[in-house]
Design an enzyme around this catalytic site. Structure first.
Site, PDB file in Angstrom:
ATOM      1  N   LYS A 124       0.860  -1.184   0.000  1.00  0.00           N
ATOM      2  CA  LYS A 124       0.000   0.000   0.000  1.00  0.00           C
ATOM      3  C   LYS A 124       0.896   1.234   0.000  1.00  0.00           C
ATOM      4  O   LYS A 124       2.024   1.179   0.470  1.00  0.00           O
ATOM      5  CB  LYS A 124      -0.873   0.016   1.269  1.00  0.00           C
ATOM      6  CG  LYS A 124      -1.886  -1.108   1.364  1.00  0.00           C
ATOM      7  CD  LYS A 124      -3.178  -0.735   0.657  1.00  0.00           C
ATOM      8  CE  LYS A 124      -4.168  -1.878   0.642  1.00  0.00           C
ATOM      9  NZ  LYS A 124      -4.603  -2.266   1.981  1.00  0.00           N
ATOM     10  N   HIS A 127       1.819   7.031   2.433  1.00  0.00           N
ATOM     11  CA  HIS A 127       1.279   8.350   2.066  1.00  0.00           C
ATOM     12  C   HIS A 127       1.490   9.396   3.156  1.00  0.00           C
ATOM     13  O   HIS A 127       2.066   9.107   4.205  1.00  0.00           O
ATOM     14  CB  HIS A 127      -0.196   8.223   1.690  1.00  0.00           C
ATOM     15  CG  HIS A 127      -1.050   7.676   2.784  1.00  0.00           C
ATOM     16  ND1 HIS A 127      -1.401   8.423   3.882  1.00  0.00           N
ATOM     17  CD2 HIS A 127      -1.614   6.454   2.953  1.00  0.00           C
ATOM     18  CE1 HIS A 127      -2.147   7.679   4.676  1.00  0.00           C
ATOM     19  NE2 HIS A 127      -2.289   6.488   4.144  1.00  0.00           N
ATOM     20  N   HIS A 130       0.932   8.793   6.858  1.00  0.00           N
ATOM     21  CA  HIS A 130       1.882   7.974   7.622  1.00  0.00           C
ATOM     22  C   HIS A 130       2.955   8.785   8.318  1.00  0.00           C
ATOM     23  O   HIS A 130       3.620   8.289   9.213  1.00  0.00           O
ATOM     24  CB  HIS A 130       2.557   6.949   6.705  1.00  0.00           C
ATOM     25  CG  HIS A 130       1.649   5.843   6.280  1.00  0.00           C
ATOM     26  ND1 HIS A 130       1.276   5.637   4.986  1.00  0.00           N
ATOM     27  CD2 HIS A 130       1.021   4.894   6.998  1.00  0.00           C
ATOM     28  CE1 HIS A 130       0.469   4.606   4.918  1.00  0.00           C
ATOM     29  NE2 HIS A 130       0.289   4.125   6.123  1.00  0.00           N
TER      30      HIS A 130
END
Ligand code: ARG
Length: 563
Positions: A124, A127, A130
């Site tokens: 994933k 982004h 985070h």
């Protein structure tokens, strides 16, 4: 010298309270004309059977006034005015003697603290959201280590779960190997999204994925190899970002690490009579605590996120015998952690009270004009690169001849982003606004960095300063205010630890930079009134730079000598 401690000791000579209690009672008055420290006499009133005002008056007469300019009583308060010269000398000398260690202590010696932070999900995007967990966790790690705690930084990667069955199906059907090697997460995300689209049309895909996951759980070779490959590729990409941020972990033990550790925990829960059947699933009931049940095993027998967290918590206690176990995770998981900690408590683990969920809010953008080269979400790597590029533009404009422009832009640009994330109370949403973030004035990373570089440039011009220093020369309001701020470094660190809030340190750094600029604008340093004043001011600049550097270091930001 620790003046607060000195105040406590002086009071102790006359009252029946221990040093610790006194230390807690002593306040820092809001205005400097009320002194530097104040002691409220209310608490003594009961035992002494006297009015607080009278106690303050009596204490004032009796107390030893050495090292203080004066001690006065004002109503129920005893106000202490430190001897400014003494205070200034002690503070600056202490900063310069301790250097990079100024502000540190050993209060945490012998105590282990596990910090679970960053913890992105494999395959994933890493982004912009985070960076909250990543920067807060990293700052807490640094702040706690600075006070002697032994921190164990854990990246609890999301590397297990049924989604890996889907990913394997998707890989076998639609993956473009070339793209996968070049931009792994982008490609994994694309095929994962495609899986969901296709599965709506063809439900047999879900069964296929379930089978792949089952094979993965059973350790089948093909699935295991693919899973490992996804993980390696993702980690490689994550590590690019961690390197940019200068962040390291002691362990990358993700969810899969607990696969062989869950049975024992489930057994324990069962033996303690907590495991209940509910619609085919195995759960721990938490009605009594007004929470939905904590699911341990789903109806199909599969374990979940919570099961792995129960195993992880138990493992961490057993392995590190932690004093505190911290989880830096968004506030959207508050319920999960409440369920987790309550279940541990029900299992009879008192240490569940030492587990803390350090929650934070969301990241939003003031203007969405951020390049999203890799799709819909904003990759952190892109955000950091954009910040570095923009910083380079500013430097090209302001100081085109600067050496190492690229390197300086990296430190300032990345530091600016980290600073923004750590500037406010963590539960508050972050509003991302480029104009504000990269501004050289205002409460920003570049502003603080610029203050530091300005100080360093003065020190370079001054060269080596020798001989006795006459601290009585630092007698202006601006100078004393700055010295007082420098003296309060450790206090702000301890407060940040108490609240598990790095922004308290960030705010402190802003105060130092502001205090420094006020001093700098009001007084000339290299052209001071006389040589002694110049030397004393240079020492103050040196101490200020040291504190700015130590402070920025604690929140994970590197300084530059010139900018
Ligand atoms: N991987 C999770 C997520 O992205 C965060 C994990 C946090 N740590 C934990 N022990 N649950 O939401």
């Amino acid at each position: 010298m620790n003046y607060k401690k000195l105040v406590a000791e002086r009071i102790k000579e006359h009252v029946e309270l221990d040093l610790e209690t006194l230390d807690k009672l002593i306040e820092i008055p809001p205005k400097s004309d009320m002194g530097d420290y104040a002691f409220p006499c209310f608490q003594l009133s009961k035992t002494l059977r006297k009015a607080p005002n009278a106690i303050a008056e009596e204490l004032k007469e009796k107390i030893n006034k050495d090292n203080f300019e004066k001690i006065e009583n004002l109503g129920p308060y005893l106000n202490f005015f430190v001897d400014k010269i003494d205070f200034t000398k002690n503070t600056i000398e202490k900063v310069l003697e301790n250097g990079d260690k100024y502000g540190s202590s050993d209060i945490g010696t012998g105590k282990n603290i596990t910090i679970d932070y960053s913890s992105p999900n494999i395959a994933k995007p890493f982004h912009v959201g985070h960076l909250c967990s990543t920067s807060i966790g990293n700052a807490l790690y640094r702040i706690l280590s600075f006070q002697g705690y032994n921190c164990i930084g854990i990246n609890h990667l999301g590397d297990w779960g049924t989604q890996f069955g889907k990913l394997i199906s998707a890989y076998k059907r639609w993956c473009d190997e070339e793209v996968l090697e070049k931009e792994p997460i982008k490609e994994l995300l694309r095929i994962y999204v495609k899986f969901h689209e296709e599965a709506e049309k063809d439900t047999s895909l879900e069964d296929e994925a379930r089978l792949h996951f089952k094979n993965l759980e059973d350790g089948c070779e093909e699935e295991t190899k693919l899973w490992q490959r996804f993980k390696d590729l993702s980690l490689k990409e994550f590590k690019v970002v961690y390197d940019m941020l200068g962040i390291k972990f002691d362990y990358y033990t993700g969810e899969s690490f607990y696969n062989d550790k869950m049975d024992a925990v489930i057994d324990e829960i069962d033996k303690k009579g907590l495991l209940v059947e509910s619609n085919g699933a195995k759960v721990v009931m938490l009605d009594e605590y007004n929470m939905p049940p904590c699911i341990i095993k789903k109806a199909d027998g599969a374990t979940i996120y919570a099961t792995r967290d129960l195993a992880a918590a138990t493992y961490r206690k057993k392995t590190y015998d932690f004093y505190k176990s911290i989880y830096v995770v968004g506030s959207d998981q508050s319920l999960h952690f409440k369920q987790l900690f309550t279940t541990l408590k029900l299992m009879g683990h008192d240490w569940a009270d030492d587990c803390k969920h350090v929650a934070f809010g969301l990241v939003r953008f003031a203007d969405k004009k951020l390049s999203t080269r890799k799709g819909d979400v904003i990759f952190l790597e892109d955000l950091l690169n954009e910040s570095v590029e923009k910083t380079l533009e500013v430097i090209n404009e302001k100081n085109p001849d600067l050496e190492n422009k690229e390197e300086v832009s990296k430190k300032i640009g990345i530091g600016a982003v980290i600073f923004t994330y750590l500037k406010n109370n963590r539960e508050k949403d972050i509003i991302f606004d480029w104009k504000e973030i990269l501004s050289f004035d205002g409460e920003t990373g570049p502003y603080v960095q610029y203050s530091y570089a300005r100080g360093k440039s003065i020190l370079r011009r001054a060269g080596e300063v020798e001989g006795d220093i006459d601290y009585s020369k630092l007698n202006s309001k601006e100078e004393f205010e700055l010295v007082k701020t420098l003296e309060g470094f450790q206090k702000s660190i301890l407060y940040a630890i108490d609240k598990l809030e790095p922004y308290i340190v960030t705010r402190y750094i802003i105060d130092v930079a502001k205090g420094f600029n006020k001093f700098y604008n009001a007084h000339s340093i290299m052209n001071a009134e006389d040589e002694a004043t110049k030397i004393a001011r240079i020492k103050l600049v040196e101490a200020t730079c040291q504190v700015l550097k130590n402070g920025l270091n604690l929140i994970g930001i590197e300084t530059v000598e010139k900018m």
